[in-house]
Write a protein that holds these residues in place. Structure first.
Motif, PDB file in Angstrom:
ATOM      1  N   VAL A  21      10.621   4.382  -9.986  1.00 43.42           N
ATOM      2  CA  VAL A  21      11.652   5.310  -9.524  1.00 43.42           C
ATOM      3  C   VAL A  21      12.783   5.384 -10.541  1.00 43.42           C
ATOM      4  N   ASP A  22      13.198   4.231 -11.053  1.00 44.22           N
ATOM      5  CA  ASP A  22      14.284   4.199 -12.037  1.00 44.22           C
ATOM      6  C   ASP A  22      13.888   4.959 -13.306  1.00 44.22           C
ATOM      7  N   THR A  23      12.645   4.786 -13.754  1.00 43.13           N
ATOM      8  CA  THR A  23      12.162   5.488 -14.941  1.00 43.13           C
ATOM      9  C   THR A  23      12.177   6.996 -14.726  1.00 43.13           C
ATOM     10  N   SER A  24      11.664   7.431 -13.582  1.00 42.16           N
ATOM     11  CA  SER A  24      11.615   8.852 -13.301  1.00 42.16           C
ATOM     12  C   SER A  24      13.013   9.442 -13.160  1.00 42.16           C
TER      13      SER A  24
ATOM     14  N   MET B  46      14.568   7.601  -2.974  1.00 39.73           N
ATOM     15  CA  MET B  46      13.621   6.545  -3.317  1.00 39.73           C
ATOM     16  C   MET B  46      14.322   5.370  -4.002  1.00 39.73           C
ATOM     17  N   TYR B  47      15.306   5.684  -4.844  1.00 42.99           N
ATOM     18  CA  TYR B  47      16.007   4.632  -5.595  1.00 42.99           C
ATOM     19  C   TYR B  47      16.719   3.683  -4.638  1.00 42.99           C
ATOM     20  N   ARG B  48      17.409   4.237  -3.657  1.00 44.35           N
ATOM     21  CA  ARG B  48      18.112   3.395  -2.690  1.00 44.35           C
ATOM     22  C   ARG B  48      17.118   2.644  -1.797  1.00 44.35           C
ATOM     23  N   TYR B  49      16.052   3.330  -1.428  1.00 42.21           N
ATOM     24  CA  TYR B  49      15.025   2.695  -0.595  1.00 42.21           C
ATOM     25  C   TYR B  49      14.341   1.555  -1.352  1.00 42.21           C
ATOM     26  N   ALA B  50      14.065   1.762  -2.629  1.00 41.52           N
ATOM     27  CA  ALA B  50      13.286   0.795  -3.409  1.00 41.52           C
ATOM     28  C   ALA B  50      13.996  -0.544  -3.552  1.00 41.52           C
ATOM     29  N   ARG B  51      15.323  -0.548  -3.499  1.00 43.43           N
ATOM     30  CA  ARG B  51      16.032  -1.812  -3.715  1.00 43.43           C
ATOM     31  C   ARG B  51      15.757  -2.835  -2.620  1.00 43.43           C
TER      32      ARG B  51
ATOM     33  N   MET C 104       0.835  -1.206   0.000  1.00 44.04           N
ATOM     34  CA  MET C 104       0.000   0.000   0.000  1.00 44.04           C
ATOM     35  C   MET C 104       0.867   1.251   0.000  1.00 44.04           C
ATOM     36  N   ARG C 105       1.849   1.268   0.893  1.00 45.20           N
ATOM     37  CA  ARG C 105       2.709   2.442   1.015  1.00 45.20           C
ATOM     38  C   ARG C 105       3.613   2.599  -0.204  1.00 45.20           C
ATOM     39  N   TRP C 106       4.179   1.497  -0.684  1.00 44.22           N
ATOM     40  CA  TRP C 106       5.073   1.568  -1.838  1.00 44.22           C
ATOM     41  C   TRP C 106       4.370   2.097  -3.086  1.00 44.22           C
ATOM     42  N   LEU C 107       3.104   1.775  -3.225  1.00 45.63           N
ATOM     43  CA  LEU C 107       2.356   2.296  -4.379  1.00 45.63           C
ATOM     44  C   LEU C 107       2.273   3.819  -4.323  1.00 45.63           C
TER      45      LEU C 107
ATOM     46  N   ALA D 194       1.003  -9.663  -4.966  1.00 38.85           N
ATOM     47  CA  ALA D 194       1.065  -8.209  -4.796  1.00 38.85           C
ATOM     48  C   ALA D 194       2.462  -7.787  -4.359  1.00 38.85           C
ATOM     49  N   LYS D 195       3.040  -8.525  -3.424  1.00 42.52           N
ATOM     50  CA  LYS D 195       4.370  -8.183  -2.914  1.00 42.52           C
ATOM     51  C   LYS D 195       5.407  -8.184  -4.027  1.00 42.52           C
ATOM     52  N   ILE D 196       5.372  -9.184  -4.887  1.00 37.87           N
ATOM     53  CA  ILE D 196       6.335  -9.259  -5.991  1.00 37.87           C
ATOM     54  C   ILE D 196       6.114  -8.114  -6.971  1.00 37.87           C
ATOM     55  N   GLN D 197       4.880  -7.948  -7.415  1.00 37.80           N
ATOM     56  CA  GLN D 197       4.569  -6.936  -8.418  1.00 37.80           C
ATOM     57  C   GLN D 197       4.889  -5.526  -7.925  1.00 37.80           C
ATOM     58  N   VAL D 198       4.471  -5.212  -6.706  1.00 36.54           N
ATOM     59  CA  VAL D 198       4.643  -3.844  -6.209  1.00 36.54           C
ATOM     60  C   VAL D 198       6.110  -3.557  -5.920  1.00 36.54           C
ATOM     61  N   ALA D 199       6.839  -4.531  -5.393  1.00 37.57           N
ATOM     62  CA  ALA D 199       8.268  -4.324  -5.176  1.00 37.57           C
ATOM     63  C   ALA D 199       8.975  -4.046  -6.496  1.00 37.57           C
ATOM     64  N   ASP D 200       8.619  -4.800  -7.530  1.00 33.89           N
ATOM     65  CA  ASP D 200       9.234  -4.597  -8.850  1.00 33.89           C
ATOM     66  C   ASP D 200       8.863  -3.244  -9.441  1.00 33.89           C
ATOM     67  N   ILE D 201       7.594  -2.880  -9.358  1.00 31.74           N
ATOM     68  CA  ILE D 201       7.160  -1.648 -10.014  1.00 31.74           C
ATOM     69  C   ILE D 201       7.630  -0.418  -9.247  1.00 31.74           C
ATOM     70  N   LEU D 202       7.803  -0.532  -7.934  1.00 32.42           N
ATOM     71  CA  LEU D 202       8.373   0.593  -7.199  1.00 32.42           C
ATOM     72  C   LEU D 202       9.750   0.921  -7.754  1.00 32.42           C
ATOM     73  N   HIS D 203      10.571  -0.097  -7.909  1.00 35.29           N
ATOM     74  CA  HIS D 203      11.917   0.128  -8.438  1.00 35.29           C
ATOM     75  C   HIS D 203      11.855   0.644  -9.876  1.00 35.29           C
ATOM     76  N   LYS D 204      10.976   0.067 -10.687  1.00 41.44           N
ATOM     77  CA  LYS D 204      10.878   0.488 -12.085  1.00 41.44           C
ATOM     78  C   LYS D 204      10.388   1.929 -12.200  1.00 41.44           C
TER      79      LYS D 204
END
Length: 403
Positions: A341-344, A362-367, A258-261, A329-339
């Motif tokens: 942030v990396d895209t932005s 955010m980039y360091r946090y997302a890993r 929820m928070r990562w989204l 959800a955990k897999i998808q959201v963890a992946d998309i958080l990194h993607k």
């Protein structure tokens, strides 16, 4: 499935969003409000927490009898997403890990005396808490059966010996939950206990240096050398430690999502703002097809993550454990958080790599997202095992005759 919010819950969501925009983001933007570990410093945090209390936005997820609103899991998903539009948002509302998960499990399984002594101060915000489960040197991680920290009964108390690490928030926590081995039984060999930080018989060995940034209190390594815990501070029955971890971690994993989204959406905001303004070779970046494709892929991934999170939240509200749904959800959201942030960061160029905006934070946090509360590979194992067990019913619609 119905993810619609009640008028009351949607009003709360809107008020949280306004509070984040008007009160928290300006504090976040001023580096003078950051501490040495790149989190919000205690003084500005205390001011924002008091404002959140005054606005009736404090800890809305907790039971009504403790001052909360007992939000449904679906409502939590919408509200938590708004909170984490700021990197400092959740803690300002007392909805951040690890306190959030600890409040949840204590409200569910704690005795009335335990709730009075341990839960209420966390809800009030007068103390912070920690959950000590993971161990160094080949001990417990994703596999609780490897737990070697022991609790030995001595009359009406338990003696704890062993080590823990990656104990989030331990540096400032006053209330702790510790998981220890009480027998060699595969399923009933662990027990959960509560203790206070000022009790003798344990110590913080170190605050583990990480890529960062850090939560308040860091991620610490602990040593237990004779900590005495009265039996009255045991959670549930002897041997129910695995049950306690399952109750706590299942929903905690989903609240991470929820928070990562919210953070992923904020990253997209920062990317959109830049490419809409930046002109290169006679054209706005937003008008370039290559940029549009990157934005579309990230936006679609976020929406997929939201739908998976909401489905799991809805199932929990129906009384389901939603294990495979939470894992997906955990897999998808963890992946998309990194993607996201990396895209932005890529679209912002040098600005994104600088500390002028929070993308590098955010980039360091997302890993860490693909590691915490179960590595992605472990959750894929859960999904695969469920698929093998359920076969075609893995994709059921929830009706009695959907084979």
């Amino acid at each position: 499935m119905d993810f619609a919010l009640s008028p009351e819950d949607d009003d709360l969501r809107r008020r949280v969003a306004a509070f984040v925009n008007d009160e928290i983001l300006p504090v976040e933007a001023d580096r003078a409000n950051w501490d040495a570990h790149e989190n919000i410093a205690d003084a500005p945090l205390a001011r924002l927490q008091q404002k959140a209390k005054d606005a009736g936005l404090w800890a809305p997820q907790v039971p009504v009898e403790y001052g909360g609103r007992a939000l449904s899991t679906v409502a939590m998903a919408a509200v938590y997403e708004e909170m984490n539009r700021s990197i400092f948002g959740p803690v300002c509302f007392n909805c951040a890990a690890p306190d959030d998960g600890n409040m949840w499990v204590l409200s569910k399984v704690g005795t009335e005396a335990q709730k009075e002594e341990f839960l209420k101060p966390i809800v009030d915000g007068s103390v912070r808490s920690s959950f000590a489960m993971t161990e160094p040197d080949g001990g417990c991680g994703s596999d609780p059966s490897l737990t070697y920290t022991t609790a030995t009964r001595d009359g009406d108390k338990w003696i704890i010996k062993g080590r823990k690490w990656w104990t989030t928030g331990a540096g400032v926590a006053k209330h702790f939950i510790v998981i220890a081995r009480t027998s060699d039984d595969d399923r009933k060999g662990l027990t959960a206990f509560l203790f206070h930080a000022d009790q003798p018989g344990w110590e913080i060995v170190r605050r583990i240096p990480i890529m960062g940034p850090e939560e308040h209190g860091g991620h610490c390594e602990l040593r237990f050398d004779g900590l005495e815990i009265p039996d009255s501070n045991r959670l549930l029955e002897v041997g129910d430690g695995l049950k306690v971890t399952q109750i706590r971690l299942g929903k905690a994993r989903l609240t991470h999502c929820m928070r990562w989204l919210g953070m992923a959406k904020r990253a997209m905001e920062l990317g959109m703002a830049y490419v809409e303004d930046r002109e290169s070779f006679g054209q706005k970046l937003i008008d370039r097809e290559s940029v549009q494709l990157q934005l579309a892929e990230a936006a679609m991934g976020i929406e997929i993550g939201r739908l998976l999170t909401m489905k799991a939240a809805w199932m929990i509200d129906q009384g389901d454990y939603a294990r495979k749904e939470i894992s997906m959800a955990k897999i998808q959201v963890a992946d998309i958080l990194h993607k996201a942030v990396d895209t932005s960061l890529q679209l912002n160029g040098g600005l994104g790599y600088s500390k002028d905006i929070p993308l590098e934070w955010m980039y360091r946090y997302a890993r860490q997202a693909r590691l915490v509360d179960g590595a992605s590979e472990v959750h894929k194992m859960v999904i695969s095992r469920t698929l093998r067990d359920m076969r075609r019913d893995f994709w059921h619609w929830g009706t009695p005759d959907d084979t």
